[in-house]
Design a protein around this motif. Structure first.
Motif, PDB file in Angstrom:
ATOM      1  N   SER A 352       0.807  -1.230   0.000  1.00  0.00           N
ATOM      2  CA  SER A 352       0.000   0.000   0.000  1.00  0.00           C
ATOM      3  C   SER A 352       0.833   1.269   0.000  1.00  0.00           C
ATOM      4  O   SER A 352       0.345   2.344  -0.352  1.00  0.00           O
ATOM      5  N   GLY A 353       2.118   1.156   0.393  1.00  0.00           N
ATOM      6  CA  GLY A 353       2.952   2.356   0.442  1.00  0.00           C
ATOM      7  C   GLY A 353       2.723   3.173   1.705  1.00  0.00           C
ATOM      8  O   GLY A 353       1.846   2.866   2.512  1.00  0.00           O
ATOM      9  N   ILE A 354       3.517   4.220   1.860  1.00  0.00           N
ATOM     10  CA  ILE A 354       3.439   5.087   3.050  1.00  0.00           C
ATOM     11  C   ILE A 354       3.019   6.483   2.626  1.00  0.00           C
ATOM     12  O   ILE A 354       3.544   7.028   1.639  1.00  0.00           O
ATOM     13  N   ASN A 355       2.081   7.046   3.383  1.00  0.00           N
ATOM     14  CA  ASN A 355       1.629   8.408   3.097  1.00  0.00           C
ATOM     15  C   ASN A 355       2.793   9.382   3.149  1.00  0.00           C
ATOM     16  O   ASN A 355       3.665   9.289   4.010  1.00  0.00           O
ATOM     17  N   GLU A 356       2.814  10.319   2.234  1.00  0.00           N
ATOM     18  CA  GLU A 356       3.917  11.292   2.148  1.00  0.00           C
ATOM     19  C   GLU A 356       4.089  12.069   3.450  1.00  0.00           C
ATOM     20  O   GLU A 356       5.208  12.396   3.852  1.00  0.00           O
ATOM     21  N   ASN A 357       2.992  12.333   4.147  1.00  0.00           N
ATOM     22  CA  ASN A 357       3.064  13.073   5.409  1.00  0.00           C
ATOM     23  C   ASN A 357       3.708  12.259   6.528  1.00  0.00           C
ATOM     24  O   ASN A 357       4.191  12.805   7.518  1.00  0.00           O
ATOM     25  N   ASP A 358       3.706  10.910   6.363  1.00  0.00           N
ATOM     26  CA  ASP A 358       4.245  10.041   7.414  1.00  0.00           C
ATOM     27  C   ASP A 358       5.705   9.670   7.198  1.00  0.00           C
ATOM     28  O   ASP A 358       6.346   9.149   8.125  1.00  0.00           O
ATOM     29  N   ILE A 359       6.231   9.903   5.990  1.00  0.00           N
ATOM     30  CA  ILE A 359       7.592   9.465   5.654  1.00  0.00           C
ATOM     31  C   ILE A 359       8.620   9.986   6.649  1.00  0.00           C
ATOM     32  O   ILE A 359       9.515   9.259   7.093  1.00  0.00           O
ATOM     33  N   ASN A 360       8.516  11.258   7.009  1.00  0.00           N
ATOM     34  CA  ASN A 360       9.501  11.863   7.913  1.00  0.00           C
ATOM     35  C   ASN A 360       9.335  11.440   9.366  1.00  0.00           C
ATOM     36  O   ASN A 360      10.184  11.755  10.202  1.00  0.00           O
ATOM     37  N   GLU A 361       8.238  10.748   9.665  1.00  0.00           N
ATOM     38  CA  GLU A 361       7.962  10.375  11.056  1.00  0.00           C
ATOM     39  C   GLU A 361       8.154   8.882  11.346  1.00  0.00           C
ATOM     40  O   GLU A 361       8.116   8.472  12.504  1.00  0.00           O
ATOM     41  N   ILE A 362       8.334   8.069  10.305  1.00  0.00           N
ATOM     42  CA  ILE A 362       8.285   6.609  10.525  1.00  0.00           C
ATOM     43  C   ILE A 362       9.407   6.095  11.421  1.00  0.00           C
ATOM     44  O   ILE A 362       9.271   5.030  12.020  1.00  0.00           O
TER      45      ILE A 362
END
Length: 430
Positions: A352-362
């Motif tokens: 499903s991939g990762i939301n762009e807003n979550d990339i910096n927080e993972i």
């Protein structure tokens, strides 16, 4: 350097074995035992450069035959030319071998046997035809039917060697697994005690949380001022006791895993095999149809096997979580490559991939995109923050992520060779 040593060693053994030969006609065409050694190395050592080995073997076989002839009889130009066609066999064999025997077919021993017979017969026939047309030696055509018998005999000998080696490896692996299983049972029995103290501390933590909340209520409502200091001191004392007990638990677990397990290291191919078997079983348990692809550049021995396995396992589990049960084209790849400095691991999926807003927080502690909003339960394995800590702090490497929503995610990990490899172990079988 290690690969070059293998190529040189293999080529020397092939050249020596080629002196055991049989002439099938009055010409200079012979069949030798060198092919048996050559094919054994080709099959057993996946990390060896087969093209380079073929070319070096061809040169060494040619030079040794020429040297032996010169010492025993004397040199002449006709012999120099007559021995050259034999080089074609060793130069082209790896190309035909790679074409027929790919990674997926290598474990099908019946197919491998037929492929070896085909390679042997075809290339010997080409050499015979080459000699026939270049040297006009018509007697060679008569030996072509005999080449099939030679191919079957040599391939049968190669097969016997490969089966013997595989059986020996299987016995060693079984013994290692038995030793590991015994150690694991011992480890588990001791960890049970530590788990008891962790559970006990959970009760104490719940108690401290309750006391803290009561103190908060009293302060908020301005009640029982005379007891605030006493309550705060009790909370601090209980937290200190929890800290002490947690310290003992951590020390006990470290002592068990570092000393009692006494597990020196592991080869990367074994890590791959364990992960593949485990992940296939896990995907079936969660009813997901996933194709797993594990590609290894070159094998290596590491004492950081627990770190590496934990990192790869967690990233694969994250990929599995990103794949739905209804997705039937799901694929997870773990591709290993090597450059001059680093071991490089690329873990990718088409989930499903990762939301762009979550990339910096993972990689933030406690962060998860896998939350059950009905129960509040978070499923995050080790957690990507721990993955980043292991890679960057323990292994001095680097981890990066690229992801597109609805397309998939790729984790790229670089770990220095000097950190991951253990040079003292030379018994690497690829």
């Amino acid at each position: 350097m290690k690969g070059l040593k293998k190529i040189i060693s293999a080529s020397i053994l092939v050249a020596l074995a080629s002196q055991i030969n049989l002439g099938l006609s009055e010409s200079d065409f012979v069949v030798s035992a060198g092919v048996i050694i050559f094919v054994t190395f080709l099959y057993y050592y996946e990390d060896i450069n087969s093209i380079s080995m073929g070319m070096l073997s061809a040169v060494m076989v040619f030079m040794l035959r020429l040297a032996v002839y010169q010492v025993s009889i004397g040199y002449n130009n006709e012999v120099f030319i007559a021995y050259m066609p034999e080089m074609l066999f060793y130069i082209f064999y790896p190309l035909l071998y790679k074409l027929l025997i790919k990674n997926g077919r290598k474990h099908n021993i019946g197919f491998v046997y037929l492929a070896l017979i085909s390679c042997d017969f075809l290339l010997n026939s080409i050499e015979v035809l080459f000699r026939y047309f270049i040297f006009a030696d018509k007697s060679l055509i008569e030996v072509i039917p005999s080449l099939l018998v030679v191919s079957i005999v040599r391939s049968s000998l190669v097969l016997s060697i490969l089966v013997a080696f595989n059986y020996y490896d299987l016995m060693l692996t079984k013994r290692e697994h038995e030793d590991r299983y015994k150690k694991l049972l011992w480890l588990t029995s001791q960890l049970k005690t530590e788990i008891f103290w962790i559970e006990k501390n959970m009760d104490n933590i719940e108690k401290v949380m309750s006391q803290s909340y009561n103190l908060f209520e009293q302060i908020s409502n301005n009640k029982n001022k005379d007891n605030w200091a006493n309550n705060a001191l009790n909370i601090a004392r209980d937290v200190h006791e929890i800290k002490k007990e947690n310290g003992l638990v951590v020390r006990g677990i470290k002592s068990i895993t570092e000393n009692k397990l006494n597990d020196n290291g592991m080869e990367y191919k074994d890590i791959n095999n364990i992960l593949l078997e485990t992940m296939i079983r896990e995907s079936k348990n969660i009813n997901k149809h996933i194709e797993f692809e594990f590609i290894m550049d070159e094998n290596f021995y590491t004492e950081k096997h627990y770190y590496l396995m934990s990192v790869l396992r967690n990233l694969i589990m994250n990929s599995m979580d990103a794949i739905s049960e209804s997705q039937f084209d799901a694929k997870i790849s773990v591709v290993h490559s090597v450059d001059e400095i680093d071991h490089i691991f690329k873990i990718s999926d088409n989930g499903s991939g990762i939301n762009e807003n979550d990339i910096n927080e993972i990689f933030s502690p406690g962060f998860s995109t896998k939350i059950n909003y009905e129960t509040g339960e978070i499923n995050r394995g080790l957690g990507l923050s721990i993955v980043q800590y292991i890679v960057e702090e323990q292994l001095k490497g680097e981890v990066k992520v690229n992801s597109k929503l609805g397309i998939g995610t790729i984790f790229n990990i670089n770990i220095p060779k000097i950190i991951l490899e253990e040079k003292s172990n030379e018994n690497i079988h690829s």
